[in-house]
Scaffold this motif. Sequence first.
Motif, PDB file in Angstrom:
ATOM      1  N   ALA A   1       0.830  -1.202   0.000  1.00 42.82           N
ATOM      2  CA  ALA A   1       0.000   0.000   0.000  1.00 42.82           C
ATOM      3  C   ALA A   1       0.863   1.250   0.000  1.00 42.82           C
ATOM      4  O   ALA A   1       0.593   2.213  -0.707  1.00 42.82           O
ATOM      5  CB  ALA A   1      -0.926  -0.009   1.217  1.00 42.82           C
TER       6      ALA A   1
ATOM      7  N   GLY B   1      -7.707   5.415  -1.829  1.00 40.72           N
ATOM      8  CA  GLY B   1      -8.769   4.743  -1.094  1.00 40.72           C
ATOM      9  C   GLY B   1      -9.672   5.714  -0.343  1.00 40.72           C
ATOM     10  O   GLY B   1      -9.196   6.613   0.346  1.00 40.72           O
TER      11      GLY B   1
ATOM     12  N   TYR C   1     -11.051   1.541   3.345  1.00 39.70           N
ATOM     13  CA  TYR C   1     -10.100   0.428   3.337  1.00 39.70           C
ATOM     14  C   TYR C   1     -10.728  -0.771   4.031  1.00 39.70           C
ATOM     15  O   TYR C   1     -11.414  -0.617   5.043  1.00 39.70           O
ATOM     16  CB  TYR C   1      -8.793   0.828   4.028  1.00 39.70           C
ATOM     17  CG  TYR C   1      -7.988   1.793   3.187  1.00 39.70           C
ATOM     18  CD1 TYR C   1      -7.021   1.331   2.306  1.00 39.70           C
ATOM     19  CD2 TYR C   1      -8.228   3.159   3.267  1.00 39.70           C
ATOM     20  CE1 TYR C   1      -6.305   2.218   1.512  1.00 39.70           C
ATOM     21  CE2 TYR C   1      -7.520   4.051   2.483  1.00 39.70           C
ATOM     22  CZ  TYR C   1      -6.554   3.573   1.609  1.00 39.70           C
ATOM     23  OH  TYR C   1      -5.856   4.451   0.810  1.00 39.70           O
TER      24      TYR C   1
ATOM     25  N   LEU D   1      -1.991  -0.158   8.762  1.00 41.70           N
ATOM     26  CA  LEU D   1      -2.681   0.674   7.774  1.00 41.70           C
ATOM     27  C   LEU D   1      -3.138   1.985   8.400  1.00 41.70           C
ATOM     28  O   LEU D   1      -2.982   3.063   7.813  1.00 41.70           O
ATOM     29  CB  LEU D   1      -3.880  -0.096   7.214  1.00 41.70           C
ATOM     30  CG  LEU D   1      -4.728   0.611   6.153  1.00 41.70           C
ATOM     31  CD1 LEU D   1      -3.875   1.034   4.961  1.00 41.70           C
ATOM     32  CD2 LEU D   1      -5.864  -0.296   5.700  1.00 41.70           C
TER      33      LEU D   1
ATOM     34  N   ILE E   1     -11.338   2.127   8.240  1.00 39.76           N
ATOM     35  CA  ILE E   1     -10.823   0.777   8.013  1.00 39.76           C
ATOM     36  C   ILE E   1     -11.865  -0.210   8.533  1.00 39.76           C
ATOM     37  O   ILE E   1     -12.218  -0.176   9.714  1.00 39.76           O
ATOM     38  CB  ILE E   1      -9.476   0.571   8.731  1.00 39.76           C
ATOM     39  CG1 ILE E   1      -8.440   1.575   8.221  1.00 39.76           C
ATOM     40  CG2 ILE E   1      -8.972  -0.853   8.534  1.00 39.76           C
ATOM     41  CD1 ILE E   1      -7.169   1.622   9.048  1.00 39.76           C
TER      42      ILE E   1
END
Length: 318
Positions: free
Chosen positions: A178, A187, A190, A207, A226
Amino acid sequence: MVDVPALVAQAREGRPRAVARLISLVEGASPQLREVMAELAPLTGGAYVVGLTGSPGVGKSTSTSALVTAYRRAGKRVGVLAVDPSSPFSGGALLGDRVRMADHASDPGVYIRSMATRGHLGGLARSAPQAIRVLDAAGCEVVLVETVGVGQSEVEIAGQADTSVVLLAPGMGDGIQAAKAGILEIGDVYVVNKADRDGAEATARELNHMLGLGEARAPGDWRPPIVKTVASRGEGVEELVEALEKHRAWAAEHGVLAERRRDRAAREVETIALTALRGRIGGLPGDRRLDALAERITAGALDPYAAADELLAGLTAG
């Protein structure tokens, strides 16, 4: 010759054969393509386009299928464009993601189409924008576009979707990918799929950390959430749909949705114009104009940039 108005009317009624025929005209660059687009133009603009991208093996097809189930449960008509690698022999779609979505094959409220990239980089087929228009005009309220799954070159989906979903999975090195691929910029949502596997929490934390290192966001800016899912079991899919709807509402409220759609249309026009120009240039080798310019360059009477300007001026004037 195809009766385009009749075909469009049938597509509006939800007849899958008509939708398939229209997309085939698009993919084949039919001489009637201009007529098709002209008929579709007043009928488009209602679909919510969601793009799903990520490395091979993260579960894009399974996640797409789970989203279809969720949206159908909400009573929405859904279109799916699953972009596959091209067969080196036939040029057609190699994998056929429809096999993985067999559960929806008999549902009249779902239209699924596999499209081949035919060598086009970026994770999408070249004719994807026009195919999205077909599904939009055919009454699909949600269009899910699943990219080919080639890794770092898949950023083109950000230019075609109202909301871009980036999928990752634990144990695949996706966090590092990523950061390298630039997908932290594309994004809107995610997803850490296969969240029942070891390392899912670590992937989500990594992330989240990388997203925190990104550009500073002003108050009111969108911060990509996320979402953890196990798409094969439908776990977390409702939370994913909720995240998508929140982004859609935010984008509409802040003018981002309209801006993205204008940018998408501008790129489409640019691509069509460049393709037409490239077609005209493709017939130039051996053309006396090109030969004459080449002679002047080799004689030192003209530089290549000035020659290109002269050539383009002649092409556009002609």
